[in-house]
Scaffold this motif. Structure first.
Motif, PDB file in Angstrom:
ATOM      1  N   ARG A 194       2.433   9.567  -9.570  1.00 26.70           N
ATOM      2  CA  ARG A 194       3.419   9.747 -10.634  1.00 26.70           C
ATOM      3  C   ARG A 194       2.916   9.119 -11.935  1.00 26.70           C
ATOM      4  NH1 ARG A 194       9.517   8.674  -9.336  1.00 26.70           N
ATOM      5  NH2 ARG A 194       9.249  10.769  -8.539  1.00 26.70           N
ATOM      6  N   TYR A 195       2.285   7.968 -11.841  1.00 25.83           N
ATOM      7  CA  TYR A 195       1.737   7.288 -13.020  1.00 25.83           C
ATOM      8  C   TYR A 195       0.627   8.126 -13.653  1.00 25.83           C
ATOM      9  CZ  TYR A 195      -0.889   3.874 -15.743  1.00 25.83           C
ATOM     10  OH  TYR A 195      -1.570   3.234 -16.744  1.00 25.83           O
ATOM     11  N   LEU A 196      -0.280   8.637 -12.832  1.00 28.64           N
ATOM     12  CA  LEU A 196      -1.380   9.443 -13.360  1.00 28.64           C
ATOM     13  C   LEU A 196      -0.861  10.744 -13.978  1.00 28.64           C
ATOM     14  CD1 LEU A 196      -4.044   8.896 -10.571  1.00 28.64           C
ATOM     15  CD2 LEU A 196      -3.919   7.825 -12.825  1.00 28.64           C
ATOM     16  N   LYS A 197       0.159  11.343 -13.386  1.00 31.07           N
ATOM     17  CA  LYS A 197       0.746  12.562 -13.938  1.00 31.07           C
ATOM     18  C   LYS A 197       1.382  12.275 -15.295  1.00 31.07           C
ATOM     19  CE  LYS A 197       3.816  16.337 -12.585  1.00 31.07           C
ATOM     20  NZ  LYS A 197       4.744  16.818 -11.577  1.00 31.07           N
ATOM     21  N   THR A 198       2.020  11.129 -15.436  1.00 34.60           N
ATOM     22  CA  THR A 198       2.626  10.731 -16.703  1.00 34.60           C
ATOM     23  C   THR A 198       1.556  10.527 -17.771  1.00 34.60           C
ATOM     24  OG1 THR A 198       4.427   9.672 -15.514  1.00 34.60           O
ATOM     25  CG2 THR A 198       4.132   9.032 -17.800  1.00 34.60           C
ATOM     26  N   ALA A 231       0.827  -1.208   0.000  1.00 34.66           N
ATOM     27  CA  ALA A 231       0.000   0.000   0.000  1.00 34.66           C
ATOM     28  C   ALA A 231       0.859   1.255   0.000  1.00 34.66           C
ATOM     29  CB  ALA A 231      -0.924  -0.016   1.212  1.00 34.66           C
ATOM     30  N   LEU A 232       1.937   1.239   0.738  1.00 35.83           N
ATOM     31  CA  LEU A 232       2.846   2.382   0.765  1.00 35.83           C
ATOM     32  C   LEU A 232       3.474   2.618  -0.606  1.00 35.83           C
ATOM     33  CD1 LEU A 232       4.336   4.538   2.446  1.00 35.83           C
ATOM     34  CD2 LEU A 232       6.109   2.823   2.837  1.00 35.83           C
ATOM     35  N   LEU A 233       3.920   1.563  -1.269  1.00 38.37           N
ATOM     36  CA  LEU A 233       4.499   1.698  -2.603  1.00 38.37           C
ATOM     37  C   LEU A 233       3.471   2.197  -3.607  1.00 38.37           C
ATOM     38  CD1 LEU A 233       6.773  -1.474  -2.761  1.00 38.37           C
ATOM     39  CD2 LEU A 233       7.488   0.916  -2.581  1.00 38.37           C
ATOM     40  N   LEU A 234       2.246   1.731  -3.500  1.00 42.06           N
ATOM     41  CA  LEU A 234       1.199   2.198  -4.415  1.00 42.06           C
ATOM     42  C   LEU A 234       0.874   3.670  -4.200  1.00 42.06           C
ATOM     43  CD1 LEU A 234      -1.275  -0.813  -4.584  1.00 42.06           C
ATOM     44  CD2 LEU A 234       0.156   0.101  -6.407  1.00 42.06           C
ATOM     45  N   THR A 235       0.882   4.128  -2.973  1.00 36.33           N
ATOM     46  CA  THR A 235       0.591   5.538  -2.724  1.00 36.33           C
ATOM     47  C   THR A 235       1.705   6.431  -3.264  1.00 36.33           C
ATOM     48  OG1 THR A 235       1.579   5.445  -0.509  1.00 36.33           O
ATOM     49  CG2 THR A 235      -0.801   5.124  -0.666  1.00 36.33           C
TER      50      THR A 235
END
Length: 165
Positions: free
Chosen positions: A46-50, A37-41
């Motif tokens: 960053r993925y959505l910004k890309t 969960a920490l890695l996903l947050t």
């Protein structure tokens, strides 16, 4: 005979230990899921910004393609196209490019700055329609340069501000 009985008992105890020791404890699972969960947050924003920046780059490229086709049409025909569909009909483009940000083919069109000519001089991306802008009537001269801007899909959209190219 005692040796056989002792060996059988050792095997039973070893089998019980293996059964107990296989699998994960609840604490171990909670730690792993917390780390995931920490890695996903950290990775999701960053993925959505890309994704958004990729859509913006494709939008700019699609506008450049449309502008290039309009320029070629003008050079060949001696006039600007009346509609974007005319560029497709004369085979300057296979189809009108999709605006990846809005998901439509509704490019805003800009007439030529020279009032003696008619047609499409430039294109702009469609502007997002807000609740207040959708209910307000479109302004006659919102660009401030004497140019009017219309939408390909919806002529009632409010014009974009600023001048062409």
């Amino acid at each position: 005979m005692r040796k056989v009985h002792f060996i059988a008992r050792v095997r039973q105890q070893a089998d019980k230990r293996q059964i107990v020791q296989t699998g994960f404890t609840l604490i171990e699972l909670l730690v792993v899921f917390t780390l995931l969960a920490l890695l996903l947050t950290l990775a999701t924003p960053r993925y959505l910004k890309t994704l958004e920046s990729g859509k913006a780059k494709v939008q700019v490229q699609n506008m450049a393609t449309l502008r290039d086709a309009i320029d070629k049409f003008r050079a060949d025909q001696g006039r600007y196209p009346a509609q974007l569909e005319e560029i497709v009909a004369k085979q300057y483009l296979r189809q009108i490019p999709l605006d990846p940000v809005s998901g439509t083919h509704g490019w805003l069109t800009v007439p030529p700055p020279n009032t003696e000519e008619s047609g499409i001089y430039d294109v702009r991306p469609p502007e997002p329609v807000s609740a207040t802008a959708a209910s307000a009537p479109p302004a006659d001269n919102a660009t401030g340069s004497g140019q009017s801007v219309t939408s390909v899909d919806n002529p009632g959209l409010a014009p974009a501000s600023g001048t062409g190219r």
